[in-house]
Design an enzyme around this catalytic site. Structure first.
Site, PDB file in Angstrom:
ATOM      1  CG  ASN A   1      12.014   6.399  -4.490  1.00 48.75           C
ATOM      2  OD1 ASN A   1      12.309   6.562  -5.679  1.00 48.75           O
ATOM      3  ND2 ASN A   1      11.042   7.080  -3.916  1.00 48.75           N
TER       4      ASN A   1
ATOM      5  CE  LYS B   1      12.831   9.426   0.090  1.00 49.18           C
ATOM      6  NZ  LYS B   1      11.385   9.686  -0.081  1.00 49.18           N
TER       7      LYS B   1
ATOM      8  CB  SER C   1       5.194  -1.899  -2.386  1.00 50.24           C
ATOM      9  OG  SER C   1       3.812  -1.737  -2.604  1.00 50.24           O
TER      10      SER C   1
ATOM     11  CG  ASP D   1       1.323  -1.485   4.437  1.00 56.22           C
ATOM     12  OD1 ASP D   1       0.507  -0.810   3.780  1.00 56.22           O
ATOM     13  OD2 ASP D   1       2.319  -2.035   3.941  1.00 56.22           O
TER      14      ASP D   1
ATOM     15  CG  HIS E   1       3.206   0.439   1.855  1.00 55.30           C
ATOM     16  ND1 HIS E   1       3.147  -0.938   1.877  1.00 55.30           N
ATOM     17  CD2 HIS E   1       3.376   0.776   0.544  1.00 55.30           C
ATOM     18  CE1 HIS E   1       3.271  -1.414   0.647  1.00 55.30           C
ATOM     19  NE2 HIS E   1       3.432  -0.400  -0.183  1.00 55.30           N
TER      20      HIS E   1
END
Lengths: 294, 294
Positions: A62, A66, A151, A233, A268
């Site tokens: 990820n 991204k 996160s 978020d 988020h």
């Protein structure tokens, strides 16, 4: 470490984005990671490295695909490492049941409880095994390291940094989980991985660690962390505890060491991360003493 | 078009990355697309648009999440549209069998053969229905359009551009399929979608279309296409036919209208695309008369 296998290699911003797998002594399974080697590293020069830790449900893919970080890492001659977020394909049926426990949910800790203790040791993997592997087998100078994450990975970056302050020059995070002992994600994962004695959970909680290191006079004074947090978020209030974190740093008299930026309307996801990733690479590059090629 | 549904909206580089679904009259199914609206568009100003067409097996997600184009589109105040690459969830069992026919493999044509004719009409969808929808329901000026794409999407961008030269100001492509009537992908898809009469295939082949429009004196002289092609692309020789394309433009005396850049060592994936996407956005912005905000 002789079993390191290169799974793919793609030219990317003049350097290479490569995927490797290896048998991990920390997690007792095959682990996969992505690494971005800037052109200088491809040509054999040792370069500093930034660890980029992923969030719940993500993998080594990820952040690599991204976030858009390599463009800026290339400019500074900085390597990026994208570890997976948990062991994979192990004999733990419980690991595939939920999105917030087991696969994709390593929480960057050392599990002590069954059925997790054999494999769920992502703290050791990221803080110890991976740097040793990079040092031994890649053109990377692990004396110059930064760490960031998103996160659950922001929680990982901050807690690993605080427990190994001598090993990392720079620290930042995107929408980190800052007080997992008080949020639903942590209150599910920590008893499962660490048992019911909640005092053990504090070893993996940024606010608790800050209180501990300040009280022990063991917090470095020479770092400044960058944290970006979107105001749109959905996890901000109930899982991330950003405001509680800011208050804690004020109570501890260390608020000047944490630049927390609330970004209006951002959520988020990676559309948020990619918007601000240039600032984070700049932040780490500056701390690592790197200057941008023109 | 009243059934347009917003599925998600994320702030991204000051604008918004949104996902929509709608019932398509071209493909007779629900289609999904992503759209990047720069800040000016979010605030109601009509902005130009660049269509970004995906390759085989991709969806509306890949180019939107992995190419890193929005950063540069934001700078110019350019909208980006990322269509899906085929119909989805239709009553065609054959559509889910292979990666190069059916789902994810629309080839930007109008199918005439069963079982594809009812749904596999991605040419109409991209060239007609989507611009009409954007014109009616978004702050987008469809009089100022560019088009780009990757692999099968590069084929789509070039063929749609050539057949509708009055509708697009600018054109570029990443590793496009340039001569599908001669490569294995086209020779599988075209008979299935278009039937055994190979003369119908030429309507969807860039080299054939260039020959046709030059011979008819119907090729615009005022465009310059930008094409990037990695030399490490495993599909270069047998599927993309870049060298044959260059020779054809020379034979036709139009090579000055195509800037084909071979990029040393780059492969067929998004690590290649993201490395050069800034140049493509610059290319379209220049043709569209946009200047970058500082």
């Amino acid at each position: 470490m002789t079993d390191l296998q290169k799974l793919s290699s793609s030219k990317h911003f003049g350097g290479k984005l490569e995927k490797y797998s290896h048998q991990s002594s920390s997690t007792n399974c095959v682990m996969t990671f992505n690494i971005y080697l800037p052109e200088a590293a491809v040509n054999g020069t040792k370069v500093p490295v930034l660890y980029c830790l992923g969030g719940l449900t993500s993998s080594e893919e990820n952040f690599a695909t991204k976030a858009g970080a390599a463009s800026f890492a290339a400019k500074y001659g900085l390597a990026l490492v994208f570890p997976d977020t948990s062991p994979r394909n192990v004999d733990v049926p419980e690991a595939g049941v939920a999105s917030d426990l087991g696969y994709g949910a390593g929480f960057y800790l050392t599990a002590t409880q069954e059925p997790w203790a054999k494999n769920w040791n992502m703290y050791d993997y990221v803080a110890k095994e991976l740097p040793a592997l990079l040092d031994a087998q890649f053109p990377i100078d692990t004396k110059r390291q930064g760490i960031t994450g998103h996160s659950m990975g922001g929680h990982g970056a901050l807690t690993i940094f605080l427990k190994n302050q001598q090993n990392y020059t720079s620290i930042s995070a995107f929408a980190p989980i800052l007080h997992p002992t008080n949020c639903a994600w942590g209150q599910k994962a920590f008893p499962a991985y660490l048992g019911d004695d909640a005092t053990t959970w504090n070893n993996y909680d940024t606010i608790h660690l800050l209180r501990r290191y300040v009280s022990e006079n063991n917090l470095r004074k020479d770092f400044k962390a960058l944290i970006d947090q979107g105001t749109g978020d959905v996890f901000l209030e109930k899982q991330l505890f950003t405001n509680e974190f800011i208050q804690a740093t004020k109570d501890l008299g260390i608020e000047s060491q944490f630049e927390v930026r609330f970004q209006d309307g951002y959520d988020h996801g990676y559309y948020f991360i990619s918007t601000f990733v240039a600032d984070h690479i700049d932040h780490h590059a500056k701390a690592l003493g790197l200057t941008a090629a023109q």
